[in-house]
Scaffold this motif. Structure first.
Motif, PDB file in Angstrom:
ATOM      1  N   UNK A  27       0.821  -1.207   0.000  1.00 37.41           N
ATOM      2  CA  UNK A  27       0.000   0.000   0.000  1.00 37.41           C
ATOM      3  C   UNK A  27       0.851   1.251   0.000  1.00 37.41           C
ATOM      4  N   UNK A  28       1.980   1.183   0.670  1.00 40.92           N
ATOM      5  CA  UNK A  28       2.908   2.315   0.683  1.00 40.92           C
ATOM      6  C   UNK A  28       3.503   2.532  -0.711  1.00 40.92           C
ATOM      7  N   UNK A  29       3.844   1.454  -1.365  1.00 44.16           N
ATOM      8  CA  UNK A  29       4.376   1.546  -2.729  1.00 44.16           C
ATOM      9  C   UNK A  29       3.311   2.110  -3.669  1.00 44.16           C
ATOM     10  N   UNK A  30       2.086   1.619  -3.529  1.00 45.33           N
ATOM     11  CA  UNK A  30       0.972   2.131  -4.339  1.00 45.33           C
ATOM     12  C   UNK A  30       0.740   3.617  -4.081  1.00 45.33           C
ATOM     13  N   UNK A  31       0.893   4.044  -2.839  1.00 47.58           N
ATOM     14  CA  UNK A  31       0.694   5.445  -2.486  1.00 47.58           C
ATOM     15  C   UNK A  31       1.723   6.329  -3.188  1.00 47.58           C
ATOM     16  N   UNK A  32       2.983   5.876  -3.204  1.00 43.69           N
ATOM     17  CA  UNK A  32       4.008   6.640  -3.917  1.00 43.69           C
ATOM     18  C   UNK A  32       3.711   6.682  -5.415  1.00 43.69           C
ATOM     19  N   UNK A  33       3.200   5.605  -5.951  1.00 48.60           N
ATOM     20  CA  UNK A  33       2.807   5.599  -7.365  1.00 48.60           C
ATOM     21  C   UNK A  33       1.659   6.573  -7.592  1.00 48.60           C
ATOM     22  N   UNK A  34       0.719   6.595  -6.650  1.00 47.72           N
ATOM     23  CA  UNK A  34      -0.420   7.503  -6.756  1.00 47.72           C
ATOM     24  C   UNK A  34       0.051   8.963  -6.710  1.00 47.72           C
ATOM     25  N   UNK A  35       1.024   9.252  -5.847  1.00 49.77           N
ATOM     26  CA  UNK A  35       1.580  10.603  -5.781  1.00 49.77           C
ATOM     27  C   UNK A  35       2.281  10.988  -7.081  1.00 49.77           C
ATOM     28  N   UNK A  36       2.790   9.993  -7.775  1.00 47.75           N
ATOM     29  CA  UNK A  36       3.460  10.231  -9.042  1.00 47.75           C
ATOM     30  C   UNK A  36       2.504  10.398 -10.213  1.00 47.75           C
ATOM     31  N   UNK A  51      -8.126   1.815  -5.787  1.00 48.08           N
ATOM     32  CA  UNK A  51      -8.951   2.326  -4.704  1.00 48.08           C
ATOM     33  C   UNK A  51      -8.135   3.323  -3.873  1.00 48.08           C
ATOM     34  N   UNK A  52      -8.161   4.600  -4.225  1.00 48.55           N
ATOM     35  CA  UNK A  52      -7.323   5.584  -3.530  1.00 48.55           C
ATOM     36  C   UNK A  52      -7.522   5.656  -2.012  1.00 48.55           C
ATOM     37  N   UNK A  53      -8.760   5.626  -1.478  1.00 47.49           N
ATOM     38  CA  UNK A  53      -8.883   5.681  -0.019  1.00 47.49           C
ATOM     39  C   UNK A  53      -8.227   4.489   0.683  1.00 47.49           C
ATOM     40  N   UNK A  54      -8.360   3.305   0.095  1.00 47.73           N
ATOM     41  CA  UNK A  54      -7.727   2.125   0.684  1.00 47.73           C
ATOM     42  C   UNK A  54      -6.211   2.238   0.608  1.00 47.73           C
ATOM     43  N   UNK A  55      -5.718   2.766  -0.488  1.00 46.03           N
ATOM     44  CA  UNK A  55      -4.282   2.951  -0.647  1.00 46.03           C
ATOM     45  C   UNK A  55      -3.749   3.918   0.401  1.00 46.03           C
ATOM     46  N   UNK A  56      -4.471   5.008   0.620  1.00 48.82           N
ATOM     47  CA  UNK A  56      -4.045   5.986   1.624  1.00 48.82           C
ATOM     48  C   UNK A  56      -4.066   5.386   3.026  1.00 48.82           C
ATOM     49  N   UNK A  57      -5.081   4.607   3.330  1.00 44.49           N
ATOM     50  CA  UNK A  57      -5.177   3.974   4.647  1.00 44.49           C
ATOM     51  C   UNK A  57      -4.037   2.977   4.859  1.00 44.49           C
ATOM     52  N   UNK A  58      -3.769   2.171   3.834  1.00 45.24           N
ATOM     53  CA  UNK A  58      -2.672   1.200   3.947  1.00 45.24           C
ATOM     54  C   UNK A  58      -1.326   1.894   4.074  1.00 45.24           C
ATOM     55  N   UNK A  59      -1.153   2.984   3.335  1.00 41.38           N
ATOM     56  CA  UNK A  59       0.110   3.722   3.416  1.00 41.38           C
ATOM     57  C   UNK A  59       0.298   4.329   4.797  1.00 41.38           C
ATOM     58  N   UNK A  60      -0.770   4.887   5.360  1.00 43.40           N
ATOM     59  CA  UNK A  60      -0.683   5.465   6.702  1.00 43.40           C
ATOM     60  C   UNK A  60      -0.365   4.381   7.729  1.00 43.40           C
ATOM     61  N   UNK A  61      -1.002   3.220   7.585  1.00 38.84           N
ATOM     62  CA  UNK A  61      -0.735   2.126   8.512  1.00 38.84           C
ATOM     63  C   UNK A  61       0.705   1.634   8.370  1.00 38.84           C
ATOM     64  N   UNK A  62       1.184   1.545   7.139  1.00 42.31           N
ATOM     65  CA  UNK A  62       2.552   1.089   6.910  1.00 42.31           C
ATOM     66  C   UNK A  62       3.559   2.067   7.518  1.00 42.31           C
ATOM     67  N   UNK A  63       3.357   3.355   7.282  1.00 42.60           N
ATOM     68  CA  UNK A  63       4.286   4.353   7.821  1.00 42.60           C
ATOM     69  C   UNK A  63       4.288   4.358   9.343  1.00 42.60           C
ATOM     70  N   UNK A  64       3.099   4.332   9.944  1.00 41.55           N
ATOM     71  CA  UNK A  64       3.029   4.323  11.414  1.00 41.55           C
ATOM     72  C   UNK A  64       3.617   3.042  11.994  1.00 41.55           C
ATOM     73  N   UNK A  65       3.334   1.922  11.346  1.00 38.16           N
ATOM     74  CA  UNK A  65       3.882   0.649  11.829  1.00 38.16           C
ATOM     75  C   UNK A  65       5.399   0.661  11.770  1.00 38.16           C
ATOM     76  N   UNK A  66       5.946   1.139  10.664  1.00 43.23           N
ATOM     77  CA  UNK A  66       7.401   1.190  10.519  1.00 43.23           C
ATOM     78  C   UNK A  66       8.017   2.125  11.558  1.00 43.23           C
TER      79      UNK A  66
END
Length: 125
Positions: free
Chosen positions: A76-85, A91-106
């Motif tokens: 999801x984090x990788x997809x989010x960077x692709x979306x920013x590009x 599914x943009x909302x799901x991508x954003x949620x997964x990216x936020x979870x990935x960043x916070x988890x890391x």
């Protein structure tokens, strides 16, 4: 570190709730970050113990959960960077949620590892 865990738990619960209600409360999988947050809160609360071995056990459980959370959402984090590009994602909302979870988890895993290293160094001195 237990207080930090409770803070991160609240953030995960907020991400899950926001994602769930922003999808019209139709997608229960949007609550996955909230489930992780509840688990972190439970084990974080259990780590408030004078017994060092009990505290260590529950903090290691928490960091393991967060690592699994990161591994499960790293795409999801990788997809989010692709979306920013500018690349369209399914599914943009799901991508954003997964990216936020990935960043916070890391971030949480990094903070825990630093804390574990500091505790070990303090014990050796």
């Amino acid at each position: 570190m237990a207080k930090v865990t409770l803070f991160f738990a609240a953030l995960f619960i907020a991400i899950g709730a926001i994602a769930f209600f922003s999808t019209g409360a139709n997608h229960p999988t949007a609550l996955i970050p909230a489930v992780l947050g509840v688990l972190l809160a439970i084990f974080g609360a259990l780590s408030f113990s004078p017994d060092a071995s009990r505290r260590k056990l529950f903090m290691h459980i928490n960091v393991t959960l967060a690592l699994l959370g990161f591994l499960g959402t790293a795409m999801g984090l990788i997809e989010w960077f692709r979306m920013l590009g500018g690349i369209a994602v399914k599914n943009p909302p799901a991508t954003e949620s997964k990216a936020a979870m990935a960043l916070l988890s890391l971030l949480y895993v990094i903070l825990c590892v630093r804390s574990f290293i500091a505790a070990r160094k303090a014990r050796l001195v």
